[in-house]
Design an enzyme around this catalytic site. Sequence first.
Site, PDB file in Angstrom:
ATOM      1  N   VAL A  12       0.834  -1.205   0.000  1.00  0.00           N
ATOM      2  CA  VAL A  12       0.000   0.000   0.000  1.00  0.00           C
ATOM      3  C   VAL A  12       0.871   1.257   0.000  1.00  0.00           C
ATOM      4  O   VAL A  12       0.564   2.238  -0.680  1.00  0.00           O
ATOM      5  CB  VAL A  12      -0.969  -0.009   1.198  1.00  0.00           C
ATOM      6  CG1 VAL A  12      -1.777   1.287   1.235  1.00  0.00           C
ATOM      7  CG2 VAL A  12      -1.899  -1.215   1.126  1.00  0.00           C
ATOM      8  N   ASP A  31      11.382   4.112  12.779  1.00  0.00           N
ATOM      9  CA  ASP A  31      11.319   2.695  13.096  1.00  0.00           C
ATOM     10  C   ASP A  31      10.111   2.426  13.984  1.00  0.00           C
ATOM     11  O   ASP A  31      10.003   2.973  15.090  1.00  0.00           O
ATOM     12  CB  ASP A  31      12.614   2.283  13.808  1.00  0.00           C
ATOM     13  CG  ASP A  31      12.679   0.786  14.082  1.00  0.00           C
ATOM     14  OD1 ASP A  31      11.704   0.076  13.783  1.00  0.00           O
ATOM     15  OD2 ASP A  31      13.716   0.337  14.603  1.00  0.00           O
ATOM     16  N   ALA A  55       3.296  -2.187   9.202  1.00  0.00           N
ATOM     17  CA  ALA A  55       2.865  -3.127  10.240  1.00  0.00           C
ATOM     18  C   ALA A  55       3.795  -4.329  10.264  1.00  0.00           C
ATOM     19  O   ALA A  55       4.558  -4.573   9.323  1.00  0.00           O
ATOM     20  CB  ALA A  55       1.433  -3.598   9.980  1.00  0.00           C
ATOM     21  N   THR A  57       3.585  -7.947   9.685  1.00  0.00           N
ATOM     22  CA  THR A  57       2.580  -8.733   8.961  1.00  0.00           C
ATOM     23  C   THR A  57       2.948 -10.209   8.788  1.00  0.00           C
ATOM     24  O   THR A  57       2.287 -10.924   8.039  1.00  0.00           O
ATOM     25  CB  THR A  57       2.348  -8.123   7.566  1.00  0.00           C
ATOM     26  OG1 THR A  57       3.597  -8.064   6.871  1.00  0.00           O
ATOM     27  CG2 THR A  57       1.760  -6.724   7.678  1.00  0.00           C
ATOM     28  N   ASP A  97      -8.815  -7.881   8.708  1.00  0.00           N
ATOM     29  CA  ASP A  97      -9.929  -8.772   9.018  1.00  0.00           C
ATOM     30  C   ASP A  97      -9.567  -9.772  10.108  1.00  0.00           C
ATOM     31  O   ASP A  97     -10.448 -10.387  10.717  1.00  0.00           O
ATOM     32  CB  ASP A  97     -10.341  -9.532   7.758  1.00  0.00           C
ATOM     33  CG  ASP A  97      -9.214 -10.418   7.233  1.00  0.00           C
ATOM     34  OD1 ASP A  97      -9.263 -11.629   7.452  1.00  0.00           O
ATOM     35  OD2 ASP A  97      -8.273  -9.883   6.610  1.00  0.00           O
ATOM     36  N   TYR A 120      -1.007 -12.227  15.482  1.00  0.00           N
ATOM     37  CA  TYR A 120      -1.079 -11.081  14.577  1.00  0.00           C
ATOM     38  C   TYR A 120      -2.383 -10.315  14.796  1.00  0.00           C
ATOM     39  O   TYR A 120      -2.387  -9.083  14.948  1.00  0.00           O
ATOM     40  CB  TYR A 120      -0.966 -11.559  13.135  1.00  0.00           C
ATOM     41  CG  TYR A 120      -1.283 -10.505  12.103  1.00  0.00           C
ATOM     42  CD1 TYR A 120      -0.457  -9.395  11.951  1.00  0.00           C
ATOM     43  CD2 TYR A 120      -2.395 -10.622  11.285  1.00  0.00           C
ATOM     44  CE1 TYR A 120      -0.747  -8.423  11.001  1.00  0.00           C
ATOM     45  CE2 TYR A 120      -2.696  -9.658  10.340  1.00  0.00           C
ATOM     46  CZ  TYR A 120      -1.868  -8.559  10.202  1.00  0.00           C
ATOM     47  OH  TYR A 120      -2.167  -7.604   9.262  1.00  0.00           O
ATOM     48  N   LYS A 124      -2.841  -6.424  16.245  1.00  0.00           N
ATOM     49  CA  LYS A 124      -3.511  -5.401  15.435  1.00  0.00           C
ATOM     50  C   LYS A 124      -4.708  -4.825  16.184  1.00  0.00           C
ATOM     51  O   LYS A 124      -4.978  -3.612  16.105  1.00  0.00           O
ATOM     52  CB  LYS A 124      -3.954  -5.985  14.095  1.00  0.00           C
ATOM     53  CG  LYS A 124      -2.813  -6.307  13.139  1.00  0.00           C
ATOM     54  CD  LYS A 124      -2.089  -5.053  12.658  1.00  0.00           C
ATOM     55  CE  LYS A 124      -2.905  -4.267  11.666  1.00  0.00           C
ATOM     56  NZ  LYS A 124      -2.158  -3.091  11.137  1.00  0.00           N
TER      57      LYS A 124
END
Length: 283
Positions: A12, A31, A55, A57, A97, A120, A124
């Site tokens: 993105v 960072d 992020a 990921t 999601d 994860y 988030k």
Amino acid sequence: MTILVFGKTGQVAIELQKYAEVTALDRSAADLGNPAACAAAIVAHAPHAVINAAAYTFVDRAEEEEALARVINGEAPAAMARTCAEMDIPFVHISTDYVFDGTGGKASKPEDPARPVNAYGRTKYLGEKAIRAAAGCHAILRTSWVFSAHGSNFVKTMLRLSRTHEMLNVVEDQIGGPTPASAIAAACRSIAEQLTADRGKSGTYHFSGAPDVSWYQFASEILSRTNSAPDLRPIPASAYPASAERPPSSRLDCRTTEATFGLTRPDWRAALDDILEELEETA
């Protein structure tokens, strides 16, 4: 309008850098393992809005590195959100999601209870809660199954494996909406601009591609466009070895996003054609 973006090499973030008003920061400039440095970067650049497109990921590795993922996905966005609130500027944060368990048979709505099933997702969700607690102007944009011509993603993996395998096993009982990174970038930019004009639009939103499909169906669409497509064999998720549990459904209800921001779900099939063409041109 100037927009400061955290992340520079992610899918993105790369798409966001196509906009002239964007300044993107890589790890050397900010960072995410150092939340205070992220806050300082916002103050130093004094932008009109901030988008966090960075992020941790690595879904499976997060099971072993949850403490690190907690800093990057939870504490760093918290520091960004607090700083943006103090400066009274919009903060747009990309989430996932994976904050949901993917059960229940329906597309998840923004207001549905979060029930992450892996590290994860937990980290988030910590970030989401901290952003809301900062009480500034913000938009948390949950998305799913991101793909582009850049970085690591399902499309590029399928293309790579198709060159060396005559048969591929692909999970058929996990459903989601593949989402072009370019569409997410455009959505984030639009949301940042709209929040600048109307702070009342702050909240949590969903944005994913349409139509919803299984990984097997997505793979079939990808490989149907290649000249040397291997045979695909549908398998259950239980037959695919992974350290982290995945939600069986990644479907997101995006109606609130359309009603609030005028952003409709992108057709991933059209984006897939464009991305495959881009990859062919750069091969």
